[in-house]
Design an enzyme around this catalytic site. Structure first.
Site, PDB file in Angstrom:
ATOM      1  N   PHE A  36      19.878   0.321   0.131  1.00  0.00           N
ATOM      2  CA  PHE A  36      20.198   1.552  -0.528  1.00  0.00           C
ATOM      3  C   PHE A  36      18.582   1.513  -1.204  1.00  0.00           C
ATOM      4  O   PHE A  36      17.476   0.224  -1.546  1.00  0.00           O
ATOM      5  CB  PHE A  36      20.792   1.295  -2.109  1.00  0.00           C
ATOM      6  CG  PHE A  36      20.684   2.334  -3.100  1.00  0.00           C
ATOM      7  CD1 PHE A  36      21.587   3.751  -3.109  1.00  0.00           C
ATOM      8  CD2 PHE A  36      19.796   2.184  -4.418  1.00  0.00           C
ATOM      9  CE1 PHE A  36      21.260   4.852  -3.775  1.00  0.00           C
ATOM     10  CE2 PHE A  36      19.881   3.427  -5.188  1.00  0.00           C
ATOM     11  CZ  PHE A  36      20.537   4.504  -4.749  1.00  0.00           C
ATOM     12  N   GLY A  37      17.846   3.094  -1.363  1.00  0.00           N
ATOM     13  CA  GLY A  37      16.480   2.773  -2.052  1.00  0.00           C
ATOM     14  C   GLY A  37      15.515   3.544  -0.928  1.00  0.00           C
ATOM     15  O   GLY A  37      14.730   4.000  -0.976  1.00  0.00           O
ATOM     16  N   GLY A  38      16.233   3.987   0.617  1.00  0.00           N
ATOM     17  CA  GLY A  38      15.284   4.486   2.077  1.00  0.00           C
ATOM     18  C   GLY A  38      14.313   3.237   2.290  1.00  0.00           C
ATOM     19  O   GLY A  38      13.797   2.381   2.253  1.00  0.00           O
ATOM     20  N   THR A  39      13.283   4.207   3.421  1.00  0.00           N
ATOM     21  CA  THR A  39      12.637   3.828   3.752  1.00  0.00           C
ATOM     22  C   THR A  39      11.341   2.460   3.227  1.00  0.00           C
ATOM     23  O   THR A  39      10.817   2.366   3.147  1.00  0.00           O
ATOM     24  CB  THR A  39      11.456   4.918   4.912  1.00  0.00           C
ATOM     25  OG1 THR A  39      12.907   5.183   5.686  1.00  0.00           O
ATOM     26  CG2 THR A  39      10.727   4.023   6.381  1.00  0.00           C
ATOM     27  N   CYS A  40      10.619   3.339   1.778  1.00  0.00           N
ATOM     28  CA  CYS A  40       9.692   2.804   1.765  1.00  0.00           C
ATOM     29  C   CYS A  40      10.123   2.252   1.029  1.00  0.00           C
ATOM     30  O   CYS A  40       9.376   0.890   1.228  1.00  0.00           O
ATOM     31  CB  CYS A  40       9.587   4.327   0.439  1.00  0.00           C
ATOM     32  SG  CYS A  40       8.005   4.260  -0.636  1.00  0.00           S
ATOM     33  N   HIS A 449     -22.262   1.602 -13.240  1.00  0.00           N
ATOM     34  CA  HIS A 449     -23.107   1.097 -12.262  1.00  0.00           C
ATOM     35  C   HIS A 449     -23.287  -0.553 -12.543  1.00  0.00           C
ATOM     36  O   HIS A 449     -23.658  -1.166 -13.668  1.00  0.00           O
ATOM     37  CB  HIS A 449     -24.794   1.597 -12.675  1.00  0.00           C
ATOM     38  CG  HIS A 449     -26.020   1.086 -11.938  1.00  0.00           C
ATOM     39  ND1 HIS A 449     -25.673   1.719 -10.678  1.00  0.00           N
ATOM     40  CD2 HIS A 449     -26.789   0.117 -12.091  1.00  0.00           C
ATOM     41  CE1 HIS A 449     -26.866   0.944  -9.596  1.00  0.00           C
ATOM     42  NE2 HIS A 449     -27.341   0.230 -10.441  1.00  0.00           N
TER      43      HIS A 449
HETATM   44  C1  LIG Z   1       6.381   1.029   7.806  1.00  0.00           C
HETATM   45  C2  LIG Z   1       5.713   2.171   7.281  1.00  0.00           C
HETATM   46  C3  LIG Z   1       5.035   2.047   6.211  1.00  0.00           C
HETATM   47  C4  LIG Z   1       5.177   2.950   5.341  1.00  0.00           C
HETATM   48  N1  LIG Z   1       3.835   2.631   4.435  1.00  0.00           N
HETATM   49  C5  LIG Z   1       3.851   4.080   3.276  1.00  0.00           C
HETATM   50  C6  LIG Z   1       2.744   4.060   2.812  1.00  0.00           C
HETATM   51  O1  LIG Z   1       1.867   3.224   1.964  1.00  0.00           O
HETATM   52  N2  LIG Z   1       2.675   4.883   1.364  1.00  0.00           N
HETATM   53  C7  LIG Z   1       3.321   6.350   1.956  1.00  0.00           C
HETATM   54  O2  LIG Z   1       3.491   7.054   0.900  1.00  0.00           O
HETATM   55  N3  LIG Z   1       4.354   6.357   2.844  1.00  0.00           N
HETATM   56  C8  LIG Z   1       4.576   5.372   3.664  1.00  0.00           C
HETATM   57  N4  LIG Z   1       5.959   5.432   4.514  1.00  0.00           N
HETATM   58  C9  LIG Z   1       6.418   6.497   4.602  1.00  0.00           C
HETATM   59  C10 LIG Z   1       7.584   6.670   3.796  1.00  0.00           C
HETATM   60  O3  LIG Z   1       8.522   5.444   3.829  1.00  0.00           O
HETATM   61  C11 LIG Z   1       8.305   8.266   3.529  1.00  0.00           C
HETATM   62  O4  LIG Z   1       7.926   9.251   3.980  1.00  0.00           O
HETATM   63  C12 LIG Z   1       9.693   7.767   2.641  1.00  0.00           C
HETATM   64  O5  LIG Z   1      10.350   6.683   2.795  1.00  0.00           O
HETATM   65  C13 LIG Z   1      10.646   9.678   3.043  1.00  0.00           C
HETATM   66  O6  LIG Z   1      10.865   9.267   1.879  1.00  0.00           O
HETATM   67  P1  LIG Z   1      12.519  10.029   2.274  1.00  0.00           P
HETATM   68  O7  LIG Z   1      13.309   9.739   1.139  1.00  0.00           O
HETATM   69  O8  LIG Z   1      12.095  11.170   2.688  1.00  0.00           O
HETATM   70  O9  LIG Z   1      13.278   9.047   3.417  1.00  0.00           O
HETATM   71  P2  LIG Z   1      14.013   8.081   3.266  1.00  0.00           P
HETATM   72  O10 LIG Z   1      12.864   6.918   2.508  1.00  0.00           O
HETATM   73  O11 LIG Z   1      13.749   7.884   4.972  1.00  0.00           O
HETATM   74  O12 LIG Z   1      15.448   8.139   3.705  1.00  0.00           O
HETATM   75  C14 LIG Z   1      16.230   8.800   4.272  1.00  0.00           C
HETATM   76  C15 LIG Z   1      17.641   7.373   4.010  1.00  0.00           C
HETATM   77  O13 LIG Z   1      18.406   8.374   4.722  1.00  0.00           O
HETATM   78  C16 LIG Z   1      19.340   7.474   5.786  1.00  0.00           C
HETATM   79  N5  LIG Z   1      20.024   7.819   6.837  1.00  0.00           N
HETATM   80  C17 LIG Z   1      19.582   9.758   7.443  1.00  0.00           C
HETATM   81  N6  LIG Z   1      20.321  10.462   8.226  1.00  0.00           N
HETATM   82  C18 LIG Z   1      21.047   9.722   7.760  1.00  0.00           C
HETATM   83  C19 LIG Z   1      22.907   9.781   7.949  1.00  0.00           C
HETATM   84  N7  LIG Z   1      23.417  10.611   9.044  1.00  0.00           N
HETATM   85  N8  LIG Z   1      23.846   9.206   7.674  1.00  0.00           N
HETATM   86  C20 LIG Z   1      23.522   8.075   6.152  1.00  0.00           C
HETATM   87  N9  LIG Z   1      22.406   7.689   6.529  1.00  0.00           N
HETATM   88  C21 LIG Z   1      21.218   8.943   6.703  1.00  0.00           C
HETATM   89  C22 LIG Z   1      18.606   6.202   6.239  1.00  0.00           C
HETATM   90  O14 LIG Z   1      18.541   5.244   6.553  1.00  0.00           O
HETATM   91  C23 LIG Z   1      16.791   6.761   5.097  1.00  0.00           C
HETATM   92  O15 LIG Z   1      17.544   5.223   4.006  1.00  0.00           O
HETATM   93  C24 LIG Z   1       6.115   4.262   5.987  1.00  0.00           C
HETATM   94  C25 LIG Z   1       6.564   4.030   6.953  1.00  0.00           C
HETATM   95  C26 LIG Z   1       6.931   3.502   7.357  1.00  0.00           C
HETATM   96  C27 LIG Z   1       7.677   3.672   8.586  1.00  0.00           C
END
Ligand SMILES: Cc1cc2nc3c(=O)[nH]c(=O)nc-3n(C[C@H](O)[C@H](O)[C@H](O)COP(=O)(O)OP(=O)(O)OC[C@H]3O[C@@H](n4cnc5c(N)ncnc54)[C@H](O)[C@@H]3O)c2cc1C
Length: 474
Positions: A36-40, A449
């Site tokens: 939970f909480g996604g990629t970030c 400065h």
């Molecule tokens: C290594 C790395 C470093 C990063 N560093 C930075 C940074 O320093 N600063 C910054 O701003 N951004 C950074 N990013 C980018 C940032 O993580 C993303 O832009 C951000 O997390 C996008 O948020 P989101 O909510 O769109 O998607 P996400 O946070 O990716 O959430 C989407 C979620 O949906 C889930 N999902 C997808 N399809 C399905 C499905 N069919 N069924 C169930 N679940 C599903 C996924 O598993 C995921 O948990 C980084 C990315 C990576 C990979």
């Protein structure tokens, strides 16, 4: 079939919309197949910045001899620093997951969700439906189609955070921001790193001189090969062999390492969630198509964040999430006596950073973007060595470049490469969102400065029509 007022696919920035909706009395279901909480929180921004902070510290210690301090890093407790990173992020995620089930009408479904009919998702053999659907499904790593790759163990940003021991050597396939951030970290803690980049430069979206400065600095600590396409991977005796084709010479060369990290770009998750089953159109790469208000091709289905395939940053997704919630709320119940007043996202001053060494930060247009816009330009550049704080720091490599419209004086963009770049860029970002967006407040505002923001002011002081950019330098 279970009915909700809102269904959110993806618990990253999607969770922002979900909690807004829940607070306003809607019943909400969130679906995610990962932590939970996604990629970030779990696989991206936060864990990697915990790691690059360590790497920055190590590099500062190593560079202390610039200012006549003899220092060295005695040891790195890799196991403990990785554990700290996981504790700070994954524990928070688990705590959020545990909070579900305690309140009514706010549910988390852990599993891969796919649309099976309009407004209907199937997850873990259960069907759920809602009037409002938000697609915040993010993106995942591209695994290139390289012969032999499927027969060896490799890491991506998802799995590399599970390491407990420093790999002796690592080949990173890719040369974007994820590759150079991990390269910085693993080389700082002692791994022998090789970056194999197919494109002619690292971090291709940045201007050439920025990518080139990064390459020349990283090359002091690791191998960086450009124009190198990986064409085969194999494994023998615990070592992986990666064969790459030099796209300029046509020569093939083998590289050996204990581990491989794939950082070759990000792809859409549309193949998993099947948007076509609910009438949501995607482009040829699977990125969801939306209008200016984040409406998809299906009524009451919204999409934002990485799922759109553009400006993939958490701060962009966060900003969008507020707009999406506003637009949903306005659509459901417009303010008294008005037609729905929908909001658009303003993309003119999006900042972004690459947390490598030297760090890179950009806002708005790069120089190549600005030149392509055809506008009359003023460009100013200043090196960190041109201000007192830079001298105090032992003259770290790096510069600030600012770009303005020559007629209106409006700031179009800036790039900073060097110490504190992600912090220094904010001053320019804020100016790009205030008043006439021109640069005059930069001179009306007194700068401390000697502190690093003086280098930003200095770059504006060096503004000159683009052809004279070099003549006016310093
Ligand atoms: C290594 C790395 C470093 C990063 N560093 C930075 C940074 O320093 N600063 C910054 O701003 N951004 C950074 N990013 C980018 C940032 O993580 C993303 O832009 C951000 O997390 C996008 O948020 P989101 O909510 O769109 O998607 P996400 O946070 O990716 O959430 C989407 C979620 O949906 C889930 N999902 C997808 N399809 C399905 C499905 N069919 N069924 C169930 N679940 C599903 C996924 O598993 C995921 O948990 C980084 C990315 C990576 C990979």
């Amino acid at each position: 079939m279970k009915q909700y007022d809102m269904l959110v696919l993806g618990s990253g920035a999607g969770a922002n919309v979900a909690s807004d909706a829940y607070e306003q009395g809607m019943t909400v279901a969130i679906v995610d197949n990962d932590r939970f909480g996604g990629t970030c929180l779990n696989r991206g921004c936060i864990p990697t910045k915990i790691l690059t902070y360590v790497a920055d510290l190590i590099m500062e210690i190593r560079n202390a001899d610039r200012v006549n301090v003899k220092a060295s890093v005695e040891a790195v407790d890799f196991g403990a620093l990785m554990e700290r990173m996981r504790h700070e992020t994954w524990d928070e995620s688990e705590e959020m997951e545990r909070s579900f089930g305690k309140v009514k009408g706010y549910d988390f479904y852990k599993g891969t969700g796919e649309f099976v009919a309009n407004y209907t998702i199937e997850v873990n053999n259960e069907r759920i439906k809602a009037q409002q659907v938000v697609i915040a499904s993010g993106a995942r790593p591209v695994i290139p189609d390289i012969p032999g790759l499927d027969k060896v163990q490799y890491f991506t940003n998802k799995t590399v955070l599970e390491l407990h021991e420093i790999p002796k050597s690592m080949i990173i396939i890719g040369g974007g921001f994820i590759a150079v951030e991990f390269g910085h970290f693993f080389s700082a803690v002692g791994a022998d790193v090789t970056i194999l980049q197919r494109a002619p430069s690292l971090v291709v979206q940045e201007d050439n001189d920025v990518s080139e400065l990064l390459r020349s600095e990283l090359t002091k600590r690791m191998k960086v090969l450009l124009n190198n396409e990986v064409v085969a991977v194999s494994e023998a005796g615990g070592l992986k062999t990666v064969t790459s084709l030099d796209r300029e010479t046509g020569n093939k060369k083998d590289f050996k390492a204990e581990t491989i990290l794939i950082a070759a770009g990000r792809k859409s998750n549309a193949d998993l969630f099947k948007p076509e089953k609910t009438g949501v159109k995607v482009d040829k790469d699977g990125w969801v198509i939306v209008d200016d208000y984040f409406r998809t091709s299906q009524k009451n289905i919204w999409a934002f964040g990485d799922a759109l395939g553009r400006q993939m940053f958490r701060h962009v997704a966060n900003q969008q999430s507020g707009i999406v919630w506003h637009n949903i709320a306005e659509t459901i119940k417009p303010a008294e006596g008005h037609a729905p007043r929908l909001m658009k996202m303003d993309y003119h001053a999006i900042p972004r950073a690459i947390f490598t060494y030297p760090a890179i930060a950009t806002v708005g247009m790069t120089l190549q973007d600005a030149k392509a816009s055809g506008r009359p330009l003023l460009v100013g550049k200043a090196d960190f060595t041109s201000v007192a704080k830079g001298l105090a720091m032992g003259n770290p490599p790096g510069f600030v470049r600012v770009i303005c419209d020559a007629e209106a004086g409006a700031i179009l963009g800036a790039t900073i490469v060097g110490p504190e770049a992600p912090t220094l860029i904010q001053e320019i970002t804020n100016l790009m969102n205030s008043g006439n967006t021109d640069f005059y407040p930069m001179f009306e505002s007194i700068h401390i400065h000697p502190a690093l923001p003086e280098v930003v002011q200095q770059a504006f002081g060096n503004l000159a029509p683009i052809d004279h950019e070099h003549a006016h330098h310093h």
